[in-house]
Design an enzyme around this catalytic site. Structure first.
Site, PDB file in Angstrom:
ATOM      1  N   LYS A  87      16.416   6.871  40.885  1.00 40.95           N
ATOM      2  CA  LYS A  87      15.262   5.956  41.028  1.00 40.95           C
ATOM      3  C   LYS A  87      14.406   5.977  39.986  1.00 40.95           C
ATOM      4  O   LYS A  87      13.762   7.081  39.520  1.00 40.95           O
ATOM      5  CB  LYS A  87      14.475   6.440  42.480  1.00 40.95           C
ATOM      6  CG  LYS A  87      13.398   5.513  42.741  1.00 40.95           C
ATOM      7  CD  LYS A  87      12.320   6.053  44.159  1.00 40.95           C
ATOM      8  CE  LYS A  87      11.373   5.025  43.940  1.00 40.95           C
ATOM      9  NZ  LYS A  87      10.327   5.519  45.194  1.00 40.95           N
ATOM     10  N   ASP A 134       5.547   3.424  55.328  1.00 40.32           N
ATOM     11  CA  ASP A 134       6.655   2.285  54.943  1.00 40.32           C
ATOM     12  C   ASP A 134       7.760   2.508  55.606  1.00 40.32           C
ATOM     13  O   ASP A 134       8.918   2.144  54.959  1.00 40.32           O
ATOM     14  CB  ASP A 134       6.737   2.225  53.534  1.00 40.32           C
ATOM     15  CG  ASP A 134       6.971   0.777  52.866  1.00 40.32           C
ATOM     16  OD1 ASP A 134       6.573  -0.257  53.721  1.00 40.32           O
ATOM     17  OD2 ASP A 134       7.455   0.672  51.894  1.00 40.32           O
TER      18      ASP A 134
END
Length: 171
Positions: free
Chosen positions: A10, A104
């Site tokens: 990432k 989230d």
């Protein structure tokens, strides 16, 4: 590859390096403390500017991709298994001290693990932010939309309910 194992990276890109570095360090701190079979495992990180990235276990497609971008038949039993895996991850996060509120939870942040076939929750970038407007509107609890309210673990429960509807209805 890392230690002869396929991994995921990432990476963080943004011209505002100082803001990105702060967010990166916040997420790294959270992920470094997590160890659960239904949470994506952090394996390492590069903190040498300007290359900021996490090394994480490799998963397959997201639950969103499976539900909405394939016509693959998914039994109710399998869909329930995905939801149970996600609930187990949330139970773990909410049982920590201090509690971790993901903020989230959504199908894009639920990844299918290549080996087990189960769900792994990812993306802890909003855990440390106090901005209430951060998140994905379709999954956001009403208290995140009100200026005067504080929030805690129920915002994840609300998002999980939206995820249940999405997973079971495939809409």
């Amino acid at each position: 590859y890392w230690k002869r194992q396929k991994v995921a990276l990432k990476t963080l890109f943004d011209p505002d390096y100082e803001r990105v570095k702060r967010e990166y360090m916040d997420e790294l701190l959270v992920m470094s403390k997590l160890k659960h079979p239904n949470v994506v495992q952090l394996l390492g990180a590069c903190m040498k500017p300007p290359k900021l990235f996490f090394v994480m276990e490799l998963c397959g497609m997201s639950l969103f991709q499976l539900l909405h971008l394939t016509d693959r038949d998914i039994s109710i039993k399998t869909r329930l298994r995905y939801l149970i895996d996600t609930a187990a991850a949330l139970k773990y996060l909410h049982s920590l001290s201090p509690k971790i509120v993901h903020r989230d939870i959504k199908s894009l942040n639920c990844l299918l693990h290549k080996e087990s076939g189960g769900i792994k929750v990812c993306d802890f970038g909003l855990v440390s932010t106090r901005k209430k407007e951060a998140g994905t509107p379709a999954y956001m609890a009403p208290e995140l939309l009100e200026d005067y309210m504080t929030y805690s673990t129920p915002v994840d429960v609300y998002a999980f309910a939206m995820l249940c509807w999405e997973t079971l209805c495939r809409k």
